[in-house]
Write a protein that holds these residues in place. Structure first.
Motif, PDB file in Angstrom:
ATOM      1  N   HIS A  53      27.681  19.216  14.194  1.00 44.26           N
ATOM      2  CA  HIS A  53      26.509  19.507  13.370  1.00 44.26           C
ATOM      3  C   HIS A  53      25.224  19.534  14.203  1.00 44.26           C
ATOM      4  O   HIS A  53      24.189  19.047  13.759  1.00 44.26           O
ATOM      5  CB  HIS A  53      26.383  18.466  12.253  1.00 44.26           C
ATOM      6  CG  HIS A  53      27.578  18.400  11.368  1.00 44.26           C
ATOM      7  ND1 HIS A  53      27.847  19.337  10.408  1.00 44.26           N
ATOM      8  CD2 HIS A  53      28.599  17.512  11.320  1.00 44.26           C
ATOM      9  CE1 HIS A  53      28.969  19.025   9.794  1.00 44.26           C
ATOM     10  NE2 HIS A  53      29.449  17.912  10.338  1.00 44.26           N
ATOM     11  N   TYR A  54      25.281  20.113  15.366  1.00 43.64           N
ATOM     12  CA  TYR A  54      24.135  20.085  16.268  1.00 43.64           C
ATOM     13  C   TYR A  54      22.978  20.955  15.795  1.00 43.64           C
ATOM     14  O   TYR A  54      21.832  20.705  16.145  1.00 43.64           O
ATOM     15  CB  TYR A  54      24.556  20.464  17.693  1.00 43.64           C
ATOM     16  CG  TYR A  54      25.466  19.427  18.295  1.00 43.64           C
ATOM     17  CD1 TYR A  54      24.960  18.224  18.741  1.00 43.64           C
ATOM     18  CD2 TYR A  54      26.833  19.636  18.378  1.00 43.64           C
ATOM     19  CE1 TYR A  54      25.783  17.244  19.270  1.00 43.64           C
ATOM     20  CE2 TYR A  54      27.665  18.665  18.915  1.00 43.64           C
ATOM     21  CZ  TYR A  54      27.139  17.482  19.352  1.00 43.64           C
ATOM     22  OH  TYR A  54      27.950  16.512  19.868  1.00 43.64           O
ATOM     23  N   GLY A  55      23.242  21.950  15.003  1.00 46.26           N
ATOM     24  CA  GLY A  55      22.168  22.804  14.477  1.00 46.26           C
ATOM     25  C   GLY A  55      21.406  22.167  13.326  1.00 46.26           C
ATOM     26  O   GLY A  55      20.329  22.635  12.956  1.00 46.26           O
ATOM     27  N   VAL A  56      21.939  21.093  12.768  1.00 47.47           N
ATOM     28  CA  VAL A  56      21.304  20.439  11.628  1.00 47.47           C
ATOM     29  C   VAL A  56      19.911  19.946  11.992  1.00 47.47           C
ATOM     30  O   VAL A  56      18.969  20.079  11.204  1.00 47.47           O
ATOM     31  CB  VAL A  56      22.187  19.276  11.102  1.00 47.47           C
ATOM     32  CG1 VAL A  56      21.466  18.445  10.069  1.00 47.47           C
ATOM     33  CG2 VAL A  56      23.480  19.820  10.532  1.00 47.47           C
ATOM     34  N   GLY A  57      19.731  19.397  13.176  1.00 52.76           N
ATOM     35  CA  GLY A  57      18.421  18.910  13.611  1.00 52.76           C
ATOM     36  C   GLY A  57      17.383  20.017  13.650  1.00 52.76           C
ATOM     37  O   GLY A  57      16.231  19.813  13.254  1.00 52.76           O
ATOM     38  N   LEU A  58      17.781  21.204  14.107  1.00 51.37           N
ATOM     39  CA  LEU A  58      16.849  22.334  14.146  1.00 51.37           C
ATOM     40  C   LEU A  58      16.471  22.798  12.746  1.00 51.37           C
ATOM     41  O   LEU A  58      15.299  23.064  12.465  1.00 51.37           O
ATOM     42  CB  LEU A  58      17.459  23.497  14.932  1.00 51.37           C
ATOM     43  CG  LEU A  58      17.571  23.302  16.427  1.00 51.37           C
ATOM     44  CD1 LEU A  58      18.281  24.491  17.074  1.00 51.37           C
ATOM     45  CD2 LEU A  58      16.200  23.110  17.049  1.00 51.37           C
ATOM     46  N   ILE A  59      17.462  22.900  11.874  1.00 52.93           N
ATOM     47  CA  ILE A  59      17.196  23.329  10.502  1.00 52.93           C
ATOM     48  C   ILE A  59      16.320  22.298   9.800  1.00 52.93           C
ATOM     49  O   ILE A  59      15.351  22.645   9.110  1.00 52.93           O
ATOM     50  CB  ILE A  59      18.514  23.565   9.739  1.00 52.93           C
ATOM     51  CG1 ILE A  59      19.236  24.757  10.350  1.00 52.93           C
ATOM     52  CG2 ILE A  59      18.262  23.769   8.250  1.00 52.93           C
ATOM     53  CD1 ILE A  59      20.666  24.934   9.886  1.00 52.93           C
ATOM     54  N   GLN A  60      16.640  21.025  10.011  1.00 51.73           N
ATOM     55  CA  GLN A  60      15.843  19.957   9.431  1.00 51.73           C
ATOM     56  C   GLN A  60      14.399  20.030   9.945  1.00 51.73           C
ATOM     57  O   GLN A  60      13.451  19.862   9.173  1.00 51.73           O
ATOM     58  CB  GLN A  60      16.474  18.613   9.794  1.00 51.73           C
ATOM     59  CG  GLN A  60      15.929  17.443   9.046  1.00 51.73           C
ATOM     60  CD  GLN A  60      16.679  16.157   9.402  1.00 51.73           C
ATOM     61  OE1 GLN A  60      17.390  16.086  10.404  1.00 51.73           O
ATOM     62  NE2 GLN A  60      16.505  15.143   8.589  1.00 51.73           N
ATOM     63  N   ALA A  61      14.223  20.310  11.208  1.00 50.63           N
ATOM     64  CA  ALA A  61      12.876  20.428  11.789  1.00 50.63           C
ATOM     65  C   ALA A  61      12.122  21.613  11.197  1.00 50.63           C
ATOM     66  O   ALA A  61      10.929  21.504  10.908  1.00 50.63           O
ATOM     67  CB  ALA A  61      12.966  20.559  13.308  1.00 50.63           C
ATOM     68  N   LEU A  62      12.798  22.732  11.012  1.00 50.22           N
ATOM     69  CA  LEU A  62      12.152  23.908  10.407  1.00 50.22           C
ATOM     70  C   LEU A  62      11.651  23.600   9.004  1.00 50.22           C
ATOM     71  O   LEU A  62      10.521  23.942   8.642  1.00 50.22           O
ATOM     72  CB  LEU A  62      13.136  25.088  10.352  1.00 50.22           C
ATOM     73  CG  LEU A  62      13.437  25.798  11.658  1.00 50.22           C
ATOM     74  CD1 LEU A  62      14.635  26.728  11.493  1.00 50.22           C
ATOM     75  CD2 LEU A  62      12.214  26.592  12.110  1.00 50.22           C
ATOM     76  N   VAL A  63      12.493  22.960   8.216  1.00 45.16           N
ATOM     77  CA  VAL A  63      12.137  22.649   6.832  1.00 45.16           C
ATOM     78  C   VAL A  63      11.042  21.594   6.776  1.00 45.16           C
ATOM     79  O   VAL A  63      10.044  21.748   6.062  1.00 45.16           O
ATOM     80  CB  VAL A  63      13.386  22.200   6.033  1.00 45.16           C
ATOM     81  CG1 VAL A  63      13.003  21.687   4.662  1.00 45.16           C
ATOM     82  CG2 VAL A  63      14.378  23.348   5.916  1.00 45.16           C
ATOM     83  N   LEU A  64      11.204  20.511   7.548  1.00 52.14           N
ATOM     84  CA  LEU A  64      10.225  19.428   7.495  1.00 52.14           C
ATOM     85  C   LEU A  64       8.858  19.850   8.023  1.00 52.14           C
ATOM     86  O   LEU A  64       7.833  19.369   7.533  1.00 52.14           O
ATOM     87  CB  LEU A  64      10.726  18.206   8.256  1.00 52.14           C
ATOM     88  CG  LEU A  64      11.852  17.433   7.586  1.00 52.14           C
ATOM     89  CD1 LEU A  64      12.166  16.167   8.371  1.00 52.14           C
ATOM     90  CD2 LEU A  64      11.533  17.083   6.162  1.00 52.14           C
ATOM     91  N   ALA A  65       8.831  20.741   9.000  1.00 44.80           N
ATOM     92  CA  ALA A  65       7.542  21.235   9.496  1.00 44.80           C
ATOM     93  C   ALA A  65       6.794  21.946   8.373  1.00 44.80           C
ATOM     94  O   ALA A  65       5.581  21.768   8.216  1.00 44.80           O
ATOM     95  CB  ALA A  65       7.753  22.167  10.690  1.00 44.80           C
ATOM     96  N   LYS A  66       7.508  22.722   7.584  1.00 50.34           N
ATOM     97  CA  LYS A  66       6.880  23.404   6.449  1.00 50.34           C
ATOM     98  C   LYS A  66       6.463  22.405   5.378  1.00 50.34           C
ATOM     99  O   LYS A  66       5.384  22.515   4.797  1.00 50.34           O
ATOM    100  CB  LYS A  66       7.834  24.456   5.862  1.00 50.34           C
ATOM    101  CG  LYS A  66       7.210  25.298   4.797  1.00 50.34           C
ATOM    102  CD  LYS A  66       5.995  26.037   5.327  1.00 50.34           C
ATOM    103  CE  LYS A  66       5.356  26.883   4.248  1.00 50.34           C
ATOM    104  NZ  LYS A  66       4.071  27.435   4.687  1.00 50.34           N
ATOM    105  N   VAL A  67       7.295  21.401   5.110  1.00 48.94           N
ATOM    106  CA  VAL A  67       6.950  20.373   4.124  1.00 48.94           C
ATOM    107  C   VAL A  67       5.679  19.637   4.556  1.00 48.94           C
ATOM    108  O   VAL A  67       4.809  19.343   3.734  1.00 48.94           O
ATOM    109  CB  VAL A  67       8.132  19.395   3.915  1.00 48.94           C
ATOM    110  CG1 VAL A  67       7.722  18.199   3.069  1.00 48.94           C
ATOM    111  CG2 VAL A  67       9.310  20.113   3.267  1.00 48.94           C
ATOM    112  N   LEU A  69       3.241  20.870   6.401  1.00 47.70           N
ATOM    113  CA  LEU A  69       2.103  21.771   6.178  1.00 47.70           C
ATOM    114  C   LEU A  69       1.712  21.815   4.704  1.00 47.70           C
ATOM    115  O   LEU A  69       0.525  21.837   4.375  1.00 47.70           O
ATOM    116  CB  LEU A  69       2.423  23.176   6.686  1.00 47.70           C
ATOM    117  CG  LEU A  69       2.483  23.346   8.200  1.00 47.70           C
ATOM    118  CD1 LEU A  69       2.749  24.804   8.559  1.00 47.70           C
ATOM    119  CD2 LEU A  69       1.210  22.875   8.863  1.00 47.70           C
ATOM    120  N   VAL A  70       2.703  21.813   3.822  1.00 45.44           N
ATOM    121  CA  VAL A  70       2.418  21.804   2.385  1.00 45.44           C
ATOM    122  C   VAL A  70       1.730  20.485   2.014  1.00 45.44           C
ATOM    123  O   VAL A  70       0.745  20.478   1.269  1.00 45.44           O
ATOM    124  CB  VAL A  70       3.709  22.010   1.558  1.00 45.44           C
ATOM    125  CG1 VAL A  70       3.468  21.743   0.080  1.00 45.44           C
ATOM    126  CG2 VAL A  70       4.248  23.422   1.757  1.00 45.44           C
TER     127      VAL A  70
END
Length: 179
Positions: A53-67, A69-70
């Motif tokens: 699940h090594y890509g999970v950290g990247l996806i989590q970072a993409l989502v949390l960065a947007k959260v 900013l919101v």
């Protein structure tokens, strides 16, 4: 310059600033969550348990960065700005950790609705990870936010761009800006 060009230039500048903030936030979170993902994989590897699940950290970072900013757009965590930096730093870390948690609940609820499982189906999917896993995610997110918001608060107090100059310019160049 006429009023339309001024508005367009202001809009472009704001968009570039927000994309830069998003990118920097993403890079920080990707490094942090990526490190934890690799740590998890290496520990499980010691016990011959596969972890892919090594890509999970990247996806989590993409989502949390947007959260994040919101949350900033909603002016979350603006309390205690005139207090010692540790207070607004910890306050923001707590507030944004809760905000991220609430976002996760809403996200899973909507997912449950979209997949025909209803409101409770999405919530049950979220809880299926287990209480320990959810608490660990909250803890890791909180710990990731402490240095993130500490640097943000330090940058706010020093003034726009000064922290980046101190961190990424040669000493003589950074010192000449302060003299």
């Amino acid at each position: 310059m006429n009023d339309t060009n001024t508005k367009r230039a202001g809009w472009k500048s704001k968009a570039i600033g927000e994309m830069t903030d998003y990118y920097i936030t993403f890079l920080y979170l990707a490094f942090f969550f990526g490190s934890f993902t690799w740590y998890r994989g290496l520990i499980l590897g010691e016990y011959q348990i596969g972890y892919l699940h090594y890509g999970v950290g990247l996806i989590q970072a993409l989502v949390l960065a947007k959260v994040i900013l919101v949350g900033r757009a909603l002016h979350l965590g603006r309390r205690f700005q005139d207090h010692p930096l540790i207070l607004p730093t910890l306050y923001k870390a707590v507030v944004f950790t809760i905000f991220v948690g609430l976002f996760g609940v809403v996200e899973h609820t909507i997912s449950g609705l979209l997949h025909g499982k209803g409101i409770t189906g999405g919530f049950e999917e979220l809880m299926s990870a287990g209480t320990d896993e959810l608490l660990a995610r909250c803890l890791v997110t909180f710990v990731a936010f402490i240095p993130f918001f500490a640097f943000e608060e330090l940058g706010r107090v020093l003034g726009e761009g000064k922290l980046l100059k101190l961190l990424f310019r040669r000493r003589s160049a950074a010192e000449s800006d302060h003299g």
